[in-house]
Scaffold this active site. Structure first.
Site, short mmCIF file in Angstrom:
data_model
loop_
_atom_site.label_atom_id
_atom_site.label_comp_id
_atom_site.label_asym_id
_atom_site.label_seq_id
_atom_site.Cartn_x
_atom_site.Cartn_y
_atom_site.Cartn_z
N PRO A 102 -16.75 16.13 -8.30
CG PRO A 102 -18.97 15.36 -8.37
CD PRO A 102 -18.13 16.54 -7.93
NE ARG A 151 2.14 4.00 12.49
CZ ARG A 151 1.35 4.97 12.92
NH1 ARG A 151 1.87 6.01 13.56
NH2 ARG A 151 0.04 4.92 12.71
CG ASP A 189 -4.72 4.79 1.53
OD1 ASP A 189 -5.86 5.23 1.24
OD2 ASP A 189 -4.30 4.70 2.70
CE LYS A 227 -1.94 2.15 3.45
NZ LYS A 227 -1.98 3.61 3.30
NE ARG A 253 -0.78 0.28 15.85
CZ ARG A 253 -0.84 0.70 14.58
NH1 ARG A 253 -1.14 -0.14 13.61
NH2 ARG A 253 -0.54 1.94 14.27
CG ASP A 299 -11.30 18.59 -5.68
OD1 ASP A 299 -12.24 19.38 -5.88
OD2 ASP A 299 -10.12 18.95 -5.64
CB THR A 327 -8.57 3.58 11.75
OG1 THR A 327 -7.36 3.97 11.08
CG2 THR A 327 -9.34 2.62 10.87
CE LYS A 370 -6.56 7.50 4.04
NZ LYS A 370 -5.14 7.11 3.81
O1 LIG Z 1 -8.90 5.04 8.08
C1 LIG Z 1 -7.73 4.84 7.68
C2 LIG Z 1 -7.38 4.89 6.34
C3 LIG Z 1 -6.09 4.64 5.97
N1 LIG Z 1 -5.14 4.37 6.89
C4 LIG Z 1 -3.77 4.10 6.42
O2 LIG Z 1 -3.38 2.79 6.82
C5 LIG Z 1 -2.04 2.78 7.26
C6 LIG Z 1 -1.99 2.32 8.69
O3 LIG Z 1 -0.68 2.35 9.15
P1 LIG Z 1 -0.26 1.86 10.62
O4 LIG Z 1 1.19 2.20 10.69
O5 LIG Z 1 -0.52 0.37 10.67
O6 LIG Z 1 -1.07 2.61 11.62
C7 LIG Z 1 -1.48 4.18 7.03
O7 LIG Z 1 -0.81 4.19 5.80
C8 LIG Z 1 -2.72 5.06 6.96
O8 LIG Z 1 -2.54 6.14 6.08
C9 LIG Z 1 -5.47 4.33 8.20
O9 LIG Z 1 -4.62 4.09 9.08
N2 LIG Z 1 -6.77 4.55 8.57
#
Ligand SMILES: O=c1ccn([C@@H]2O[C@H](COP(=O)(O)O)[C@@H](O)[C@H]2O)c(=O)[nH]1
Length: 224
Positions: A66, A205, A59, A32, A175, A64, A115, A61
């Site tokens: 359409p 991470r 990713d 990703k 996690r 803007d 998240t 995201k």
């Molecule tokens: O809601 C969301 C959407 C995208 N992300 C992305 O996922 C990874 C999570 O990385 P970690 O290091 O495992 O926390 C990161 O690239 C975010 O941009 C998200 O966390 N939550």
């Protein structure tokens, strides 16, 4: 069963990204790439990462009007990514146009509630519903707009999956027990997300910051 883990590579440095992906590539199912990597390395960087031979999830995201999102999607089609994100809060027309502009082999998924946000954070941006209800609302909208699926946390994926049987569910905020939470607020373990219906597991991470990323990825695969 294919490996559902997509390794989130969050670095502006192409050589670091390649080294990380290569070190973990035997225990992940895809890569990703997010805004940090794309803003620094653009199309060239994505091409280079594609040479590793794993599916690429862009990713970005997008969010803007359409027309602008549709044109951006057209400019990304040549990268042959497997998955692309847009923000579901951009609305139905934006999602419809994004999907219409995307190549036939790419899954376009709508980010619902990040998240990193909890009830309080949502309220501060004017959303009175809790994350669970807001995810459900945006999942329904994404489905109506013809998207392939959504991004949500592992805390909502079970309900989302029950409502949208053939949806594609991308779950970050994962996690393994005992690992550092950082800026994430709605977390579950990779195993929990998988059991509750996640299609792919986005993990950054807990693998990339580990002393041995390959070993960390292998352990997570073993926990599923
Ligand atoms: O809601 C969301 C959407 C995208 N992300 C992305 O996922 C990874 C999570 O990385 P970690 O290091 O495992 O926390 C990161 O690239 C975010 O941009 C998200 O966390 N939550």
């Amino acid at each position: 069963m294919s490996n559902p883990i997509y390794l989130a590579i969050d670095t502006p440095y192409l050589d670091n990204a390649q080294a990380l992906a290569n070190s973990a590539k035997n225990h992940i199912g895809g890569i990703k790439l997010g805004l940090e990597f794309f803003c620094a390395n653009g199309h060239h960087g994505v091409h280079e990462m594609g040479k590793i031979g794993l599916p690429i999830f862009l990713d970005l995201k997008l969010h803007d009007i359409p027309n602008t999102v549709a044109k951006a999607v057209q400019s990304l089609n040549m990268l042959s990514a497997a998955i692309l994100t847009v923000h579901a809060s951009g609305g139905r027309a934006m999602m419809e146009d994004a999907k219409a502009a995307a190549g036939s082999n790419i899954k376009v998924v709508g980010v619902t509630v990040l998240t990193s946000m909890d009830d309080h954070d949502l309220n501060r941006v004017g959303v009175e519903d809790n994350p669970h209800d807001q995810v459900r609302r945006l999942a329904d909208l994404a489905s109506e707009a013809g998207l392939d699926g959504i991004v949500c946390s592992g805390q909502e994926v079970k309900t989302a999956h029950q409502r949208w049987k053939d949806g594609f569910f991308v779950v970050p905020g994962l996690r393994p027990a005992g690992s550092a939470v950082g800026d994430q607020k709605r977390i579950v373990t990779p195993r929990q997300a998988r059991d509750d219906g996640a299609s792919i597991l986005v993990i950054g991470r807990p693998i990339s910051a580990a002393e041995n990323p390959d070993e960390a990825a292998r352990a997570i695969v073993g926990s599923l």
